[in-house]
Design an enzyme around this catalytic site. Sequence first.
Site, PDB file in Angstrom:
ATOM      1  N   LYS A   1      -7.043   3.377  -3.500  1.00 48.77           N
ATOM      2  CA  LYS A   1      -7.401   3.438  -1.929  1.00 48.77           C
ATOM      3  C   LYS A   1      -7.408   4.791  -1.484  1.00 48.77           C
ATOM      4  O   LYS A   1      -6.807   5.785  -1.696  1.00 48.77           O
ATOM      5  CB  LYS A   1      -6.250   2.669  -1.166  1.00 48.77           C
ATOM      6  CG  LYS A   1      -6.258   2.459   0.266  1.00 48.77           C
ATOM      7  CD  LYS A   1      -5.253   1.794   1.273  1.00 48.77           C
ATOM      8  CE  LYS A   1      -5.303   1.938   2.572  1.00 48.77           C
ATOM      9  NZ  LYS A   1      -3.997   1.093   3.123  1.00 48.77           N
TER      10      LYS A   1
ATOM     11  N   ASP B   1       0.929  -1.218   0.149  1.00 51.27           N
ATOM     12  CA  ASP B   1      -0.101   0.009  -0.071  1.00 51.27           C
ATOM     13  C   ASP B   1       1.051   1.381   0.139  1.00 51.27           C
ATOM     14  O   ASP B   1       1.281   1.575   1.062  1.00 51.27           O
ATOM     15  CB  ASP B   1      -1.053   0.110   1.256  1.00 51.27           C
ATOM     16  CG  ASP B   1      -2.023  -1.188   1.387  1.00 51.27           C
ATOM     17  OD1 ASP B   1      -1.656  -2.115   0.795  1.00 51.27           O
ATOM     18  OD2 ASP B   1      -3.089  -0.794   1.664  1.00 51.27           O
TER      19      ASP B   1
ATOM     20  N   LYS C   1     -10.302   0.445  -2.451  1.00 50.17           N
ATOM     21  CA  LYS C   1     -10.491   0.039  -0.854  1.00 50.17           C
ATOM     22  C   LYS C   1     -10.554   1.376  -0.133  1.00 50.17           C
ATOM     23  O   LYS C   1      -9.560   2.199  -0.132  1.00 50.17           O
ATOM     24  CB  LYS C   1      -8.830  -0.611  -0.526  1.00 50.17           C
ATOM     25  CG  LYS C   1      -8.583  -0.713   0.802  1.00 50.17           C
ATOM     26  CD  LYS C   1      -7.225  -1.605   1.266  1.00 50.17           C
ATOM     27  CE  LYS C   1      -7.077  -1.464   2.654  1.00 50.17           C
ATOM     28  NZ  LYS C   1      -5.649  -1.849   2.892  1.00 50.17           N
TER      29      LYS C   1
END
Length: 318
Positions: A218, A155, A254
């Site tokens: 995300k 991430d 996400k």
Amino acid sequence: MAAPTTLPSALADAVRDESSLRRFLHGLPGVDQVGVEQRAAGLGTRSIKKASKLHAIDLAISMVDLTTLEGADTHGKVRSLAAKAKRPDPERPDVPQVAAVCVYPDMVKTAADDLVGTGINVASVATAFPSGRSTMDIKLADTRFAVEQGASEVDMVIDRGAFLSGRYGQVFEEIVKIKEACGDAHLKVILETGELVTYDNVRRASWLALLAGGDFIKTSTGKVQPAATLPVTHVMLQAVRDWKQQTGELRGVKPAGGIRTTKDAIKYLVAVHEVAGPEWLDPHLFRFGASTLLNDLLMQRRTQLDGHYSGPDYVTVD
């Protein structure tokens, strides 16, 4: 600019150089703020029947990236988190496992060792999380270290300062290089939407991340407020839906930060179904970045099955 080789010709032209990228991103349709907020609010009122609610709870559990990203994290805490990921409710073996455990790079090996053979992914934040303020060499080293330690997902955070200054090429190149450093690991690109200010910026950042090869987009690090919101997630779901229409490729979304209750999680699942499509109702394409959500999902699951509220004493403490 170094473009991913799999882009169709129309999109490859968009990343030919900085000027082309700017024209493409600023040529995207503007987001109707009132419209997207009204639709998010409307979908959030949908009622779900008991059988469907139980299915939704199990699906949400299977989509959780169980997360600890604190300065006080210890190897013992990560092992406890890994145990919870494998058996979220020790008294109920039919509860699905979560999708991943998300930790800092120096904790990856501990998580990976405890999760070997389970099918649960190990995700690691990287690239000078959460600020993204470091040199490219350090960001690449951070990423490579996480992958070497056993991370199957990375991430990363974009340089919001560069993005907001209009240096789109710099952000694009960073994502491309981090994606290359990931090797076989999937890359989630954190936009930190709370700092992007407008829905138009969220749309541009989403497309920028997709063009550069991000496997997921995300919302947030969870360290900035506001974090995930339904309207922002709608914009990002529209982006992956439109990406699939243009390329045939499925990319994930996400939302992370601030999603704490089963009621909230179900609202997001309704949005996934209605905005992107039922194809995205899958842990490979939609995740919840959460540290407290799982406990509420487990309590509500017991309530659905037992007919009474169980309370927090019946689930493990994070």
